[in-house]
Design an enzyme around this catalytic site. Structure first.
Site: not given
Length: 322
Positions: A249, A279, A114
């Site tokens: 994020h 996500n 990520c």
């Protein structure tokens, strides 16, 4: 003369199929209320068989090049951040390069999950400052749906697929406070078992599935992200009050809220797209950035903080004047 990397254009791409929480309940033992209460997610895009990490990356790159008013031939560096490459090798960045019709420039992948896009940004920024690149295409692209365990309702509801890209260009007469001002990256491999994929060519020879201990990841994320943002602000010589937008994020709405509180930051300055995209790992920061630029929230001259944390653990932040 000061040489800096400036953001010339951004782009993004999403798979055709959007899956709402309600639709997901037909496949997974969960509810829309349970997902929204714990994550803030309402829907996510899931790639079809003909949609790959490379095809999403190519589409996002074309949009970024168009926004930058550049041709693919102008690019001399391509860095693709992904944890879900098309193949073990070659680098998916080379597939993007070929599809864009750019032959011969530097092209490689970065794997930091990520945080990958921020790692890629720092590498591109460093190469531009050093004079080894002039125009860099930096991409985050993922098809995380390929590595989800659809029988694990605690993880499969959290993720989606997508891609985001930006063009960084060298400016040799950059003024103070212009372009990328600071980047800080960190990693701590002791926490491997909190967020990982249980497979790979060197271990099980299978792709594997994502495994996560969500509560522990949440705790580390809030602390690490707040600390690295303070660290990066100090490096850039700016304060929390100077920030126009934070592009984080997009892992979980609760993490975004908790991080903003820990920093004493106005939640209205945080770009939130997790409700629409879930996500998307390395794609989430550039996807959120492009979304906020195209809907008019982010304007030229705004001071931006980009931050992320992912498996590894890896985490980092970048500050840039857009």
């Amino acid at each position: 003369m000061t040489r800096r990397a400036v953001i010339a254009g951004t782009g993004s791409a999403l798979p055709r199929t959007c899956v709402t929480n309600e639709e997901l309940t037909r496949r997974v033992d969960t509810t829309d209320e349970w997902i929204q209460e714990r994550t803030g997610i309402k829907m996510r895009h899931i790639a079809e068989d003909d949609e790959l990490t490379s095809t999403l990356a190519i589409d996002a790159s074309r949009h970024a090049l168009e926004a930058a008013a550049m041709d693919a031939a102008d690019i001399d560096l391509i860095i693709l951040a992904t944890a879900t490459p098309d193949q073990t090798f070659p680098a998916t960045a080379t597939k993007v390069q070929a599809a864009l019709g750019n032959y011969g420039c530097t092209a490689f992948d970065v794997a930091a999950v990520c945080s990958g896009f921020l790692y890629a940004m720092q590498v591109a920024d460093s190469m531009i400052r050093a004079g080894s690149a002039t125009n860099a295409l930096v991409i985050g692209a993922e098809t995380f749906s390929r590595i989800l365990d659809w029988d694990d309702r605690t993880t499969c509801v959290l993720f989606g697929d997508g891609a985001g890209a930006l063009v960084l260009s060298a400016k040799d007469d950059a003024e103070a406070g212009e372009g990328i001002l600071a980047c800080q990256m960190h990693a701590d491999g002791r926490h491997h078992d909190l967020l990982y994929v249980d497979g790979g060519p060197s271990t099980t020879r299978t792709v594997g599935k994502l495994r996560m201990k969500g509560r522990e990841v949440f705790r580390h994320a809030v602390v690490n992200l707040a600390e690295v943002m303070h660290e990066t602000l100090e490096q850039a010589g700016v304060s929390v009050a100077d920030i126009d937008w934070v592009i984080p994020h997009q892992a979980n709405a609760r993490i975004l809220d908790a991080t903003a509180r820990k920093l004493g930051l106005d939640p209205g300055k945080v770009v939130v797209t997790v409700d629409r995209h879930a996500n998307t790992s390395a794609a989430s920061v550039p996807l959120a950035l492009d979304t906020a630029i195209r809907d008019g929230r982010i304007q030229r001259g705004d001071l931006l903080v980009l931050e992320a944390m992912g498996g590894g653990f890896t985490w980092g932040a970048c500050i840039a004047r857009y």
